[in-house]
Design a protein around this motif. Structure first.
Motif, PDB file in Angstrom:
ATOM      1  N   GLU A 241      28.485  82.600  82.158  1.00 10.39           N
ATOM      2  CA  GLU A 241      29.686  81.921  81.676  1.00 10.39           C
ATOM      3  C   GLU A 241      30.879  82.166  82.600  1.00 10.39           C
ATOM      4  OE1 GLU A 241      30.109  83.334  77.689  1.00 10.39           O
ATOM      5  OE2 GLU A 241      28.997  81.633  76.833  1.00 10.39           O
ATOM      6  N   GLN A 242      30.979  83.399  83.103  1.00  9.02           N
ATOM      7  CA  GLN A 242      32.069  83.701  84.043  1.00  9.02           C
ATOM      8  C   GLN A 242      31.934  82.886  85.334  1.00  9.02           C
ATOM      9  OE1 GLN A 242      32.115  88.119  84.294  1.00  9.02           O
ATOM     10  NE2 GLN A 242      34.243  87.932  83.657  1.00  9.02           N
ATOM     11  N   ARG A 243      30.701  82.817  85.834  1.00 11.55           N
ATOM     12  CA  ARG A 243      30.462  82.030  87.048  1.00 11.55           C
ATOM     13  C   ARG A 243      30.746  80.552  86.807  1.00 11.55           C
ATOM     14  NH1 ARG A 243      30.910  82.237  92.349  1.00 11.55           N
ATOM     15  NH2 ARG A 243      29.515  80.788  93.407  1.00 11.55           N
ATOM     16  N   LEU A 244      30.373  80.061  85.648  1.00 14.14           N
ATOM     17  CA  LEU A 244      30.592  78.652  85.304  1.00 14.14           C
ATOM     18  C   LEU A 244      32.089  78.345  85.247  1.00 14.14           C
ATOM     19  CD1 LEU A 244      29.112  76.026  84.508  1.00 14.14           C
ATOM     20  CD2 LEU A 244      29.346  76.739  82.120  1.00 14.14           C
ATOM     21  N   SER A 245      32.853  79.215  84.617  1.00 15.59           N
ATOM     22  CA  SER A 245      34.298  79.010  84.522  1.00 15.59           C
ATOM     23  C   SER A 245      34.949  79.041  85.905  1.00 15.59           C
ATOM     24  CB  SER A 245      34.932  80.082  83.634  1.00 15.59           C
ATOM     25  OG  SER A 245      34.505  79.942  82.308  1.00 15.59           O
ATOM     26  N   TYR A 246      34.505  79.980  86.752  1.00 18.32           N
ATOM     27  CA  TYR A 246      35.045  80.081  88.115  1.00 18.32           C
ATOM     28  C   TYR A 246      34.770  78.800  88.908  1.00 18.32           C
ATOM     29  CZ  TYR A 246      35.275  81.385  93.049  1.00 18.32           C
ATOM     30  OH  TYR A 246      35.548  81.399  94.387  1.00 18.32           O
ATOM     31  N   LEU A 247      33.550  78.296  88.801  1.00 12.27           N
ATOM     32  CA  LEU A 247      33.172  77.086  89.529  1.00 12.27           C
ATOM     33  C   LEU A 247      33.969  75.873  89.056  1.00 12.27           C
ATOM     34  CD1 LEU A 247      29.289  77.533  89.700  1.00 12.27           C
ATOM     35  CD2 LEU A 247      30.907  77.760  91.594  1.00 12.27           C
ATOM     36  N   LYS A 248      34.246  75.806  87.766  1.00 15.71           N
ATOM     37  CA  LYS A 248      35.040  74.700  87.220  1.00 15.71           C
ATOM     38  C   LYS A 248      36.452  74.709  87.808  1.00 15.71           C
ATOM     39  CE  LYS A 248      32.834  74.124  82.662  1.00 15.71           C
ATOM     40  NZ  LYS A 248      33.035  74.321  81.202  1.00 15.71           N
ATOM     41  N   ILE A 249      37.019  75.908  87.897  1.00 12.02           N
ATOM     42  CA  ILE A 249      38.370  76.040  88.462  1.00 12.02           C
ATOM     43  C   ILE A 249      38.377  75.634  89.933  1.00 12.02           C
ATOM     44  CG2 ILE A 249      40.174  77.710  89.077  1.00 12.02           C
ATOM     45  CD1 ILE A 249      39.296  79.260  86.490  1.00 12.02           C
ATOM     46  N   GLN A 250      37.381  76.119  90.692  1.00  8.59           N
ATOM     47  CA  GLN A 250      37.279  75.769  92.103  1.00  8.59           C
ATOM     48  C   GLN A 250      37.104  74.266  92.304  1.00  8.59           C
ATOM     49  OE1 GLN A 250      37.324  77.831  95.134  1.00  8.59           O
ATOM     50  NE2 GLN A 250      38.465  78.966  93.589  1.00  8.59           N
ATOM     51  N   HIS A 251      36.300  73.673  91.438  1.00  8.23           N
ATOM     52  CA  HIS A 251      36.042  72.227  91.509  1.00  8.23           C
ATOM     53  C   HIS A 251      37.337  71.446  91.301  1.00  8.23           C
ATOM     54  CE1 HIS A 251      34.393  68.289  90.083  1.00  8.23           C
ATOM     55  NE2 HIS A 251      33.533  68.525  91.058  1.00  8.23           N
ATOM     56  N   ARG A 252      38.134  71.872  90.313  1.00  4.38           N
ATOM     57  CA  ARG A 252      39.405  71.189  90.053  1.00  4.38           C
ATOM     58  C   ARG A 252      40.371  71.356  91.226  1.00  4.38           C
ATOM     59  NH1 ARG A 252      41.070  73.799  85.748  1.00  4.38           N
ATOM     60  NH2 ARG A 252      42.536  75.107  86.881  1.00  4.38           N
ATOM     61  N   GLU A 253      40.424  72.549  91.804  1.00  4.65           N
ATOM     62  CA  GLU A 253      41.335  72.798  92.922  1.00  4.65           C
ATOM     63  C   GLU A 253      40.952  71.978  94.153  1.00  4.65           C
ATOM     64  OE1 GLU A 253      41.546  76.979  93.551  1.00  4.65           O
ATOM     65  OE2 GLU A 253      42.719  77.351  91.728  1.00  4.65           O
ATOM     66  N   ILE A 254      39.655  71.859  94.398  1.00 10.43           N
ATOM     67  CA  ILE A 254      39.206  71.048  95.533  1.00 10.43           C
ATOM     68  C   ILE A 254      39.535  69.579  95.296  1.00 10.43           C
ATOM     69  CG2 ILE A 254      37.144  70.191  96.726  1.00 10.43           C
ATOM     70  CD1 ILE A 254      36.062  73.045  96.623  1.00 10.43           C
ATOM     71  N   ASN A 255      39.369  69.121  94.054  1.00  7.58           N
ATOM     72  CA  ASN A 255      39.730  67.740  93.728  1.00  7.58           C
ATOM     73  C   ASN A 255      41.218  67.485  93.961  1.00  7.58           C
ATOM     74  OD1 ASN A 255      37.351  66.413  93.047  1.00  7.58           O
ATOM     75  ND2 ASN A 255      37.374  67.163  90.947  1.00  7.58           N
TER      76      ASN A 255
END
Length: 311
Positions: A147-161
């Motif tokens: 869950e921690q990894r999933l949340s981190y990836l979501k944040i990174q995905h939004r920042e890259i977008n």
């Protein structure tokens, strides 16, 4: 349990946003200092160049000298061109500095509301951990990591977008400027073979449009650079990005004295094409990072579902 998950996801997004704001503010304040120094330099240059024009127009000793040798009008045109170039470069930096100052203000205001998000996240995480230990300690650890990894990836995905969006805005402006310069080149060629007053007027109209858009482009390039502050990219790409801050200064250097000359239009086209290529290169890198993140997001979600189903 769902209540804890929702709260943790919300708080982790806040923590990610806080880290990004901190990185962007660090980048913006470095830009602010550099731009403030440049604004001071260009303001002095602007005053000096306008002073040269005023002295010639008001009949100074220099004006008398150029009148005697029959070159006053020529020298006055030259001084006016230099004064105009200095004014445009100064106005562009002022506009850029104002945009940076606005961003700093709003990001600092937003940051005030995120000061305690890390403490809140740790508190809710500890509460969830205690509850999971009672049910199934082994499964709890696996689910927590996923869950921690999933949340981190979501944040990174939004920042890259967000970075891609900022880069695309700069790219769109570059393409618009490129079209204006292409049209100016076409009318300039027609002017050279005897197009007359009308062709010259149309050519200058396109050049004026391109000049106005350069100021907007500089702000967009600076914003793109800021959006990349919290994203890890290759060193060679970082060097390109750092150069975005001074694009307008380089673009305007020496351009006004020979603005009507066809060769100068060609040089401007090359400069715009070069920066466009750099932006496209960074965007391609970001798109690759986004695709890799999306693949990992799918994989993590699948693993999480499997653990939950088996449990």
């Amino acid at each position: 349990m769902d209540r804890y998950n929702a709260e943790l996801e919300r708080l982790q997004e806040q923590v990610g946003r806080k880290h990004k704001l901190t990185a962007m503010l660090r980048s913006l304040k470095a830009q602010q200092q550099e731009l403030a120094e440049e604004e001071k330099r260009l303001k002095s240059l602007r005053i000096k160049e306008q002073g040269d024009v005023d002295r010639l127009e008001q009949g100074s000793l220099a004006a008398f000298f150029y009148t005697v040798i029959g070159r006053k009008d020529e020298q006055l045109d030259k001084e006016r061109e230099e004064a105009y170039a200095a004014a445009v470069k100064h106005d562009t930096v002022v506009s850029q500095l104002n945009a940076v100052n606005r961003d700093i203000y709003w990001y600092e205001e937003e940051l005030k509301y995120l000061q305690d998000c890390e403490k809140q996240y740790k508190r809710v995480l500890a509460q969830k951990a205690e509850l999971l230990k009672i049910k199934d300690p082994e499964q709890a650890a696996v689910i927590g990591e996923l869950e921690q990894r999933l949340s981190y990836l979501k944040i990174q995905h939004r920042e890259i977008n967000e970075a891609i969006s900022a880069g695309q805005a700069a790219l769109n402006r570059l393409e618009s400027i490129e079209k204006k310069l292409d049209k100016a080149e076409g009318w300039g060629t027609f002017d050279l073979i005897g197009g007359g007053f009308f062709s010259g007027m149309v050519k200058h109209s396109y050049l004026d449009d391109a000049q106005e858009q350069i100021e907007e482009l500089q702000v967009l390039l600076s914003r793109f650079r800021t959006e990349l502050a919290d994203i890890t990219i290759d060193r060679d790409i970082q060097i390109q990005v750092d150069g975005f801050l001074r694009f307008a200064d380089y673009f305007f250097d020496g351009i006004f004295a020979d603005w009507a000359v066809q060769n100068q239009i060609n040089n401007s086209q090359k400069q715009v094409a070069g920066v466009k290529s750099q932006v496209e290169h960074v965007l391609a890198k970001l798109q690759g990072m986004k695709s890799a993140l999306e693949r990992e997001l799918i994989s993590i979600r699948q693993k999480l579902n499997e653990v939950i189903v088996k449990g």
